[in-house]
Scaffold this active site. Structure first.
Site, PDB file in Angstrom:
ATOM      1  N   ALA A 115       0.896  -1.168   0.000  1.00 37.78           N
ATOM      2  CA  ALA A 115       0.000   0.000   0.000  1.00 37.78           C
ATOM      3  C   ALA A 115       0.929   1.211   0.000  1.00 37.78           C
ATOM      4  O   ALA A 115       1.200   1.804   1.032  1.00 37.78           O
ATOM      5  CB  ALA A 115      -0.897  -0.018   1.240  1.00 37.78           C
ATOM      6  N   ALA A 116       1.404   1.581  -1.189  1.00 37.16           N
ATOM      7  CA  ALA A 116       2.668   2.320  -1.245  1.00 37.16           C
ATOM      8  C   ALA A 116       2.583   3.844  -1.347  1.00 37.16           C
ATOM      9  O   ALA A 116       3.500   4.530  -0.904  1.00 37.16           O
ATOM     10  CB  ALA A 116       3.496   1.790  -2.407  1.00 37.16           C
ATOM     11  N   ALA A 117       1.533   4.401  -1.954  1.00 35.44           N
ATOM     12  CA  ALA A 117       1.548   5.841  -2.228  1.00 35.44           C
ATOM     13  C   ALA A 117       1.328   6.671  -0.956  1.00 35.44           C
ATOM     14  O   ALA A 117       0.633   6.212  -0.050  1.00 35.44           O
ATOM     15  CB  ALA A 117       0.449   6.182  -3.235  1.00 35.44           C
ATOM     16  N   LYS A 121       7.655   5.430   2.449  1.00 39.95           N
ATOM     17  CA  LYS A 121       8.333   4.228   2.956  1.00 39.95           C
ATOM     18  C   LYS A 121       9.016   3.481   1.819  1.00 39.95           C
ATOM     19  O   LYS A 121      10.095   2.927   1.998  1.00 39.95           O
ATOM     20  CB  LYS A 121       7.346   3.335   3.713  1.00 39.95           C
ATOM     21  CG  LYS A 121       6.806   4.065   4.926  1.00 39.95           C
ATOM     22  CD  LYS A 121       5.879   3.262   5.766  1.00 39.95           C
ATOM     23  CE  LYS A 121       5.241   4.156   6.808  1.00 39.95           C
ATOM     24  NZ  LYS A 121       4.289   5.156   6.250  1.00 39.95           N
ATOM     25  N   ASP A 166      -5.146  -3.672  -6.940  1.00 44.41           N
ATOM     26  CA  ASP A 166      -5.653  -3.839  -5.580  1.00 44.41           C
ATOM     27  C   ASP A 166      -4.743  -4.811  -4.820  1.00 44.41           C
ATOM     28  O   ASP A 166      -4.511  -5.933  -5.285  1.00 44.41           O
ATOM     29  CB  ASP A 166      -7.089  -4.396  -5.663  1.00 44.41           C
ATOM     30  CG  ASP A 166      -7.785  -4.360  -4.317  1.00 44.41           C
ATOM     31  OD1 ASP A 166      -7.145  -4.674  -3.296  1.00 44.41           O
ATOM     32  OD2 ASP A 166      -8.974  -4.018  -4.293  1.00 44.41           O
ATOM     33  N   ASP A 184       1.621  -0.990   5.082  1.00 41.94           N
ATOM     34  CA  ASP A 184       1.260   0.257   5.762  1.00 41.94           C
ATOM     35  C   ASP A 184      -0.194   0.503   5.357  1.00 41.94           C
ATOM     36  O   ASP A 184      -0.467   1.220   4.401  1.00 41.94           O
ATOM     37  CB  ASP A 184       2.208   1.357   5.268  1.00 41.94           C
ATOM     38  CG  ASP A 184       1.969   2.696   5.912  1.00 41.94           C
ATOM     39  OD1 ASP A 184       1.423   2.732   7.032  1.00 41.94           O
ATOM     40  OD2 ASP A 184       2.321   3.722   5.298  1.00 41.94           O
ATOM     41  N   CYS A 238      -1.564   4.236  10.918  1.00 43.46           N
ATOM     42  CA  CYS A 238      -1.504   5.471  11.706  1.00 43.46           C
ATOM     43  C   CYS A 238      -2.863   5.672  12.378  1.00 43.46           C
ATOM     44  O   CYS A 238      -3.399   6.772  12.412  1.00 43.46           O
ATOM     45  CB  CYS A 238      -1.088   6.659  10.845  1.00 43.46           C
ATOM     46  SG  CYS A 238      -2.145   6.992   9.446  1.00 43.46           S
TER      47      CYS A 238
HETATM   48  N1  SAM Z   1       3.044   3.701   2.663  1.00 49.76           N
HETATM   49  C1  SAM Z   1       2.656   5.018   2.199  1.00 49.76           C
HETATM   50  C2  SAM Z   1       3.782   5.991   2.511  1.00 49.76           C
HETATM   51  O1  SAM Z   1       4.570   5.770   3.424  1.00 49.76           O
HETATM   52  O2  SAM Z   1       3.875   6.987   1.798  1.00 49.76           O
HETATM   53  C3  SAM Z   1       1.341   5.456   2.803  1.00 49.76           C
HETATM   54  C4  SAM Z   1       0.247   4.457   2.553  1.00 49.76           C
HETATM   55  S1  SAM Z   1      -1.353   4.989   3.053  1.00 49.76           S
HETATM   56  C5  SAM Z   1      -1.323   4.732   4.758  1.00 49.76           C
HETATM   57  C6  SAM Z   1      -2.343   3.667   2.502  1.00 49.76           C
HETATM   58  C7  SAM Z   1      -2.440   3.561   0.989  1.00 49.76           C
HETATM   59  O3  SAM Z   1      -3.179   2.368   0.679  1.00 49.76           O
HETATM   60  C8  SAM Z   1      -3.186   4.705   0.319  1.00 49.76           C
HETATM   61  O4  SAM Z   1      -2.393   5.279  -0.679  1.00 49.76           O
HETATM   62  C9  SAM Z   1      -4.408   4.025  -0.296  1.00 49.76           C
HETATM   63  O5  SAM Z   1      -4.817   4.594  -1.518  1.00 49.76           O
HETATM   64  C10 SAM Z   1      -3.905   2.615  -0.491  1.00 49.76           C
HETATM   65  N2  SAM Z   1      -4.962   1.587  -0.624  1.00 49.76           N
HETATM   66  C11 SAM Z   1      -6.290   1.695  -0.415  1.00 49.76           C
HETATM   67  N3  SAM Z   1      -6.904   0.528  -0.710  1.00 49.76           N
HETATM   68  C12 SAM Z   1      -5.941  -0.337  -1.080  1.00 49.76           C
HETATM   69  C13 SAM Z   1      -5.941  -1.670  -1.527  1.00 49.76           C
HETATM   70  N4  SAM Z   1      -7.086  -2.369  -1.629  1.00 49.76           N
HETATM   71  N5  SAM Z   1      -4.763  -2.248  -1.861  1.00 49.76           N
HETATM   72  C14 SAM Z   1      -3.608  -1.563  -1.755  1.00 49.76           C
HETATM   73  N6  SAM Z   1      -3.541  -0.283  -1.343  1.00 49.76           N
HETATM   74  C15 SAM Z   1      -4.694   0.329  -1.014  1.00 49.76           C
END
Ligand code: SAM
Length: 313
Positions: A115-117, A121, A166, A184, A238
């Site tokens: 869950a990178a954006a 991280k 996903d 994350d 968080c």
């Molecule tokens: N790890 C990131 C960083 O350090 O910059 C922050 C991640 S943020 C807490 C959680 C992310 O999970 C969001 O960008 C969100 O769009 C994404 N997300 C939501 N649903 C998801 C899914 N089904 N699979 C993977 N990622 C998902």
């Protein structure tokens, strides 16, 4: 605007009573700004020289080389430096820097950020891997995905492969492929509440935290499937909510507990708390006691981290 009543009520039940008021106050004031050097493009010595030339007073973070703290008043000037434009530094809360440190990827490993954006991280993982090995970064939300790609490019990351998909589907597509996985998880972001920014709290509800818990469970199962035997998985959020922390971990351990252990997490500061042993009617697997809840201060955000290891067959 004040914190939601239901949130305060729950915090009474989650954090130590004697620290509650101090913790609640941290949501009122702007936090100290923290950032770290991007080791793919610069070094602590070079960055410190640039900060001195820009006349930005900084304090080193004792427990993490290349991480710094400045006053919020100097943040704008930091974002006007050549170092910032050139991707030599990344502004990030200390709690977020802790997660890659605990996962501790090595050069040449295969690593997944599920869950990178926007990529804070992922960038640190790439730095620790010295741009070697294979780093997969997954993000399903289009706009956030492209922000992730831009950040990786600006910061000189060359070992990352990005996927707009996903995270729940990854485990079945890539079974037992990764040495280390960062999850994350998307969460209610309670630790990011700011009373001077009402928008940070406007979408929150207890119901939403409970709904997000279902997604977190599926993502944990996917991460479990994608993890190699002997591999490590870091789950973090968080959020303070047990529904988003202890509970999804309990769900995973109920299903795959015979193949998993949790590992103790040692942190170089005091503002931490053990996970809850129970919440409502739910009594959590005792292994979750190895996780930690970081309690917020004027510098660090609240955070929850649990490190798991998949047993070798
Ligand atoms: N790890 C990131 C960083 O350090 O910059 C922050 C991640 S943020 C807490 C959680 C992310 O999970 C969001 O960008 C969100 O769009 C994404 N997300 C939501 N649903 C998801 C899914 N089904 N699979 C993977 N990622 C998902």
């Amino acid at each position: 605007m004040s914190l939601p009543e239901a949130f305060i009520e729950r915090m009474h039940q989650i954090v130590p009573r004697e620290q509650l008021q101090t913790i609640l106050k941290t949501f009122d004031a702007p936090k100290q700004v923290t950032f770290r050097v991007n080791t793919l493009k610069s070094s602590p010595i070079e960055l410190e020289k640039e900060l001195m030339v820009a006349n930005i007073p900084y304090e080193r973070i004792a427990w993490l080389e290349g991480a710094y703290r400045i006053s919020p008043d100097d943040k704008l000037r930091l974002t006007q430096t050549d170092a910032f434009y050139g991707g030599k530094l990344y502004i990030q809360n200390l709690a977020s820097m802790v997660a890659p440190l605990i996962l501790a990827p090595l050069p040449e490993e295969t690593v997944l950020d599920l869950a990178a954006a926007p990529g804070g991280k992922t960038l640190m993982l790439a730095g620790m891997m010295q741009n070697t090995g294979w780093l997969s970064a997954v993000e399903p939300t289009r706009e956030r995905f492209f922000r992730l790609r831009t950040n990786l490019e600006n910061q000189g990351v060359t070992n990352a492969h990005t996927y707009m998909t996903d995270g729940r589907s990854v485990g079945k597509k890539c079974p037992e492929m990764f040495d280390r996985i960062m999850l994350d998880a998307p969460c209610s972001s309670e630790a990011r509440f700011k009373t001077h920014e009402p928008k940070s709290m406007s979408f929150w509800s207890v119901h939403k935290a409970k709904e997000t818990s279902k997604l977190q469970r599926r993502l944990l199962l996917s991460a479990y499937d994608a993890l190699k035997p002997g591999g490590k998985l870091l789950y973090c959020t968080c959020s303070f909510s047990p529904e988003e922390n202890e509970s999804p971990l309990h769900y995973l351990l109920e299903r795959h507990g015979e193949n998993l252990s949790t590992l103790p997490i040692l942190l170089p500061f005091e503002n931490i708390q053990k996970p809850l042993a129970r919440w409502g009617k739910e009594i959590f697997d005792n292994r979750i006691q190895n996780a930690v809840r970081i309690l917020p201060t004027d510098t660090i955000d609240g955070f929850f981290l649990c490190l798991l290891e998949k047993k070798l067959c």
